[in-house]
Motif scaffolding. Structure first.
Motif, PDB file in Angstrom:
ATOM      1  N   GLU A  52       0.834  -1.202   0.000  1.00  0.00           N
ATOM      2  CA  GLU A  52       0.000   0.000   0.000  1.00  0.00           C
ATOM      3  C   GLU A  52       0.871   1.255   0.000  1.00  0.00           C
ATOM      4  N   GLY A  53       1.956   1.221   0.776  1.00  0.00           N
ATOM      5  CA  GLY A  53       2.870   2.359   0.784  1.00  0.00           C
ATOM      6  C   GLY A  53       3.492   2.589  -0.575  1.00  0.00           C
ATOM      7  N   ALA A  54       3.854   1.495  -1.251  1.00  0.00           N
ATOM      8  CA  ALA A  54       4.440   1.618  -2.587  1.00  0.00           C
ATOM      9  C   ALA A  54       3.446   2.205  -3.574  1.00  0.00           C
ATOM     10  N   GLN A  55       2.196   1.808  -3.461  1.00  0.00           N
ATOM     11  CA  GLN A  55       1.181   2.370  -4.351  1.00  0.00           C
ATOM     12  C   GLN A  55       0.979   3.854  -4.068  1.00  0.00           C
ATOM     13  N   GLY A  56       1.110   4.235  -2.800  1.00  0.00           N
ATOM     14  CA  GLY A  56       1.045   5.655  -2.457  1.00  0.00           C
ATOM     15  C   GLY A  56       2.194   6.437  -3.075  1.00  0.00           C
ATOM     16  N   THR A  57       3.393   5.847  -3.046  1.00  0.00           N
ATOM     17  CA  THR A  57       4.537   6.470  -3.715  1.00  0.00           C
ATOM     18  C   THR A  57       4.267   6.619  -5.202  1.00  0.00           C
ATOM     19  N   ALA A  58       3.704   5.563  -5.797  1.00  0.00           N
ATOM     20  CA  ALA A  58       3.414   5.595  -7.239  1.00  0.00           C
ATOM     21  C   ALA A  58       2.460   6.731  -7.581  1.00  0.00           C
TER      22      ALA A  58
END
Length: 277
Positions: A52-58
């Motif tokens: 989820e954090g990675a998708q937020g970065t994306a």
């Protein structure tokens, strides 16, 4: 007769158009991925546990005008680093910038540590970094357009800390790996540098990703506060940019003056609490 070496760092117009930032689901990695984003750019984002954090970065990367590519990366299997770098490079049509921000640590005295714990930290922080660096460098050399490789180490690349034996060993080793790679890759127009943060307000230091410019006091740090992840990202962005082509094999300490406090800390500590992690 050997070929004339290419200018270090490639042309003055170098731009980090296809960047991979490992460990970019939070903290320094996330701030770096966003700092490198922009129109006509692609950013490879990796995560280990926080998808989820990675998708937020994306989403932040895409809001800045870049194309984001998200992959899972578990460097407890160091060879996975090469596979993920190759996958992202293929997807992006190449890679010209690698930022290695993945890392882990421990808080345990050496006398109490088992070999499995030691090996896990060294595998992620040093072996995994080597795997990623080698894979990206091979792609850059093949492309022939130069490149930038930047390792996020730590002030503990340069100074020890009680309870952090494998972390210090791995970061110190990574710092020297950067220097060796800088020597070997310079003729291909690839610069290799380290950024060594001090205390940064991220999850890894038991804090939250937040602005710390005003609301946290650290009397043992000359600037009196921890750092913000975006301050590290700004240094990385410089090293990845067109103005840093003559900078290679260096470790850029970004610590608010922490390392300069060695003798002062020694003369002003009032107890033995420092002997325990």
């Amino acid at each position: 007769m050997s070929a004339t070496p290419a200018p270090t760092g490639g042309s003055a117009a170098f731009e980090p158009r296809r960047a991979i930032v490992t460990g970019s689901d939070s903290g320094i990695g996330r701030a770096t991925a966003v700092a490198l984003a922009g129109p006509d750019r692609q950013v490879g984002i990796t995560w280990h546990q926080d998808e989820e954090g990675a998708q937020g970065t994306a989403r932040e990367v895409e809001a800045a005008g870049a194309v984001a590519h998200v992959r899972r990366l578990d460097l407890s299997d160091p060879a996975a680093g090469a596979a993920v770098v190759d996958d992202l490079a293929t997807t992006m049509g190449g890679v010209d910038t690698l930022v290695m921000s993945s890392g882990t640590g421990t808080s345990q005295l050496l006398l109490n540590m088992d070999l499995e714990t030691w090996r896990h930290v060294v595998a992620v922080d040093l072996d995994g970094a080597f795997s990623c660096l080698q894979a990206a460098a091979r792609r850059m050399v093949e492309a022939g357009s130069g490149g930038r490789i930047i390792a996020i180490t730590s002030v503990h690349e340069h100074a020890p800390r009680v309870g952090a034996g494998p972390y210090c060993a791995a970061k110190g080793g990574l710092g020297l790996l950067v220097k060796v790679a800088a020597l070997e890759l310079a003729e291909h127009g690839i610069t290799v540098n380290a950024v060594a943060p001090g205390e940064i307000a991220t999850e890894m230091t038991g804090q939250e990703d937040e602005s710390v410019l005003e609301d946290k006091h650290r009397p043992g740090i000359p600037v009196s506060r921890p750092g913000d992840a975006r301050e590290i990202a700004a240094t990385v962005a410089f090293l990845a940019g067109p103005d840093a082509g003559y900078v290679t094999g260096q470790s850029w300490v970004v610590d608010g003056g922490m390392l300069t406090m060695g003798p002062m800390a020694g003369s002003h500590l009032q107890g033995d609490d420092w002997r325990r992690p």
